[in-house]
Design an enzyme around this catalytic site. Structure first.
Site, PDB file in Angstrom:
ATOM      1  CG  HIS A 164       6.255  -7.048   0.894  1.00  0.00           C
ATOM      2  ND1 HIS A 164       6.107  -7.642  -0.053  1.00  0.00           N
ATOM      3  CD2 HIS A 164       5.481  -6.234   0.900  1.00  0.00           C
ATOM      4  CE1 HIS A 164       5.328  -7.127  -0.911  1.00  0.00           C
ATOM      5  NE2 HIS A 164       4.827  -5.916  -0.451  1.00  0.00           N
ATOM      6  CD  GLU A 166       4.980  -2.190  -0.749  1.00  0.00           C
ATOM      7  OE1 GLU A 166       5.563  -3.459  -0.697  1.00  0.00           O
ATOM      8  OE2 GLU A 166       3.774  -2.129  -1.113  1.00  0.00           O
ATOM      9  CG  HIS A 218       0.813  -3.907   1.607  1.00  0.00           C
ATOM     10  ND1 HIS A 218       1.535  -4.746   2.349  1.00  0.00           N
ATOM     11  CD2 HIS A 218       0.964  -3.979   0.176  1.00  0.00           C
ATOM     12  CE1 HIS A 218       2.208  -5.269   1.500  1.00  0.00           C
ATOM     13  NE2 HIS A 218       2.316  -4.698   0.253  1.00  0.00           N
ATOM     14  NE  ARG A 261      -0.513 -12.762  -5.685  1.00  0.00           N
ATOM     15  CZ  ARG A 261       0.326 -13.266  -6.397  1.00  0.00           C
ATOM     16  NH1 ARG A 261       0.254 -14.907  -6.737  1.00  0.00           N
ATOM     17  NH2 ARG A 261       1.148 -12.767  -7.234  1.00  0.00           N
TER      18      ARG A 261
HETATM   19 ZN    ZN Z   1       3.557  -4.630  -1.363  1.00  0.00          ZN
END
Ligand code: ZN
Length: 310
Positions: free
Chosen positions: A97, A115, A172, A192
């Site tokens: 991200h 996150e 991740h 992605r």
């Molecule tokens: Zn994520």
């Protein structure tokens, strides 16, 4: 206001989703491949409905816009956090991200995404991907271009109770057999890098290699674990993390807890058990917000809670 804001989950069907939220959280999930339940969200992709009380039927985004006093008068166009449960029957894509700065410039003023994950349950031998082993940007780009994911990625075995903080720029992936709760910035921007060549519905999901390479931090440095457990009478409190965006803790109650609400707002997600809060029944899967000025909530029973506040 002495009324909690009870929220209804928004479910998401995912190629990698499963059916474990039914048994583990007691949800009536709509699909056998339900990957996510957004339980505290005002995001346009999944805006939670208020379940009961004077605002029943309204959306959380509406409450944020119309009754900012319930959130301590915080500033900002959007409710800042998003809490979800994730059930991965299969591996999630390898992703990264952006931070707020990159997202602002490249994603129309959107937010970046920090996150964190608390592992509720996982299969024997389950693992997770956090960070990478490339020494510099050249090596990182080469390993991605050549698809050498095993040489590139850090894979860690996981167990229930593990916690991971994932700052922007950290490559991740949640992997198969994992049920977790995630607290994150209110953002849905994901780059992605690799999707295992899957072709759900006959075509691959979009990759974002250029943006991904732009934002991967190099070299990766591990986040120091801050986890601390405090044993109190009637409950244990586990402190996980406090960063610019959120503070996340867990309470395991075997008796009574007086939960002080001295934040602009406090999100309470029940991850296990049942009991009561100020006399009202609460059980696993419930998620609510204690608004500004609520005071202390009296929780009784056999309950596990994950709390989050800004
Ligand atoms: Zn994520």
């Amino acid at each position: 206001m002495k009324e909690p804001i009870w929220l209804e989950p928004v479910f998401k069907q995912m190629v990698w989703g499963g059916d474990r939220m039914r048994g583990y959280l007691g949800y009536e999930i709509p699909w056998e491949d339900t990957g996510e339940a957004w339980v505290a969200s005002a995001h346009p992709q999944g805006d939670c409905t208020i379940a009961k009380g004077q605002f029943a039927g309204r959306k959380l985004s509406w409450l944020w816009d119309s009754h900012r006093e319930l959130f301590g008068g915080l500033e900002g166009d959007e409710f800042p956090l998003l809490v979800k449960f994730i059930d991965a029957r299969d591996d999630l894509s390898i992703q990264v991200h952006p931070d707020d700065r990159y997202a602002k410039v490249h994603e129309n003023g959107a937010r970046g995404k920090t996150e964190c994950w608390y592992i509720l349950d996982c299969e024997e031998g389950a693992d997770i991907i956090v960070g990478h082993r490339a020494q510099d940007r050249d090596e990182m780009e080469r390993l991605i271009d050549e698809g050498r994911w095993e040489d590139f990625l850090n894979v860690y075995p996981i167990h229930p109770g593990d916690f991971f903080q994932i700052p922007p720029g950290t490559v991740h992936a949640i992997r198969k057999g994992t049920l977790l709760i995630e607290v994150q910035q209110n953002s849905d921007i994901t780059y992605r890098l690799y999707d295992y060549g899957r072709q759900p519905g006959g075509k691959p999901r979009e990759l974002h290699i250029k943006q991904g390479k732009d934002v991967v931090r190099c070299p990766y440095t591990e986040e120091a674990a801050e986890k601390k457990v405090f044993h109190e009478e009637g409950y244990d409190r586990t402190f996980f993390v406090s960063c610019r965006f959120y503070t996340v803790e867990k309470y395991d109650i075997r008796g009574t807890l007086l939960l002080k609400q001295d934040h602009p707002f406090l999100i309470v997600s029940v991850t296990g058990g049942e009991g009561s809060m100020d006399g009202l029944p609460v059980k696993k899967g419930d998620c609510l917000i204690l608004p500004w000025g609520y005071g202390a909530a009296k929780l009784e029973g056999d309950l596990s809670l994950v709390t989050a506040h800004v």
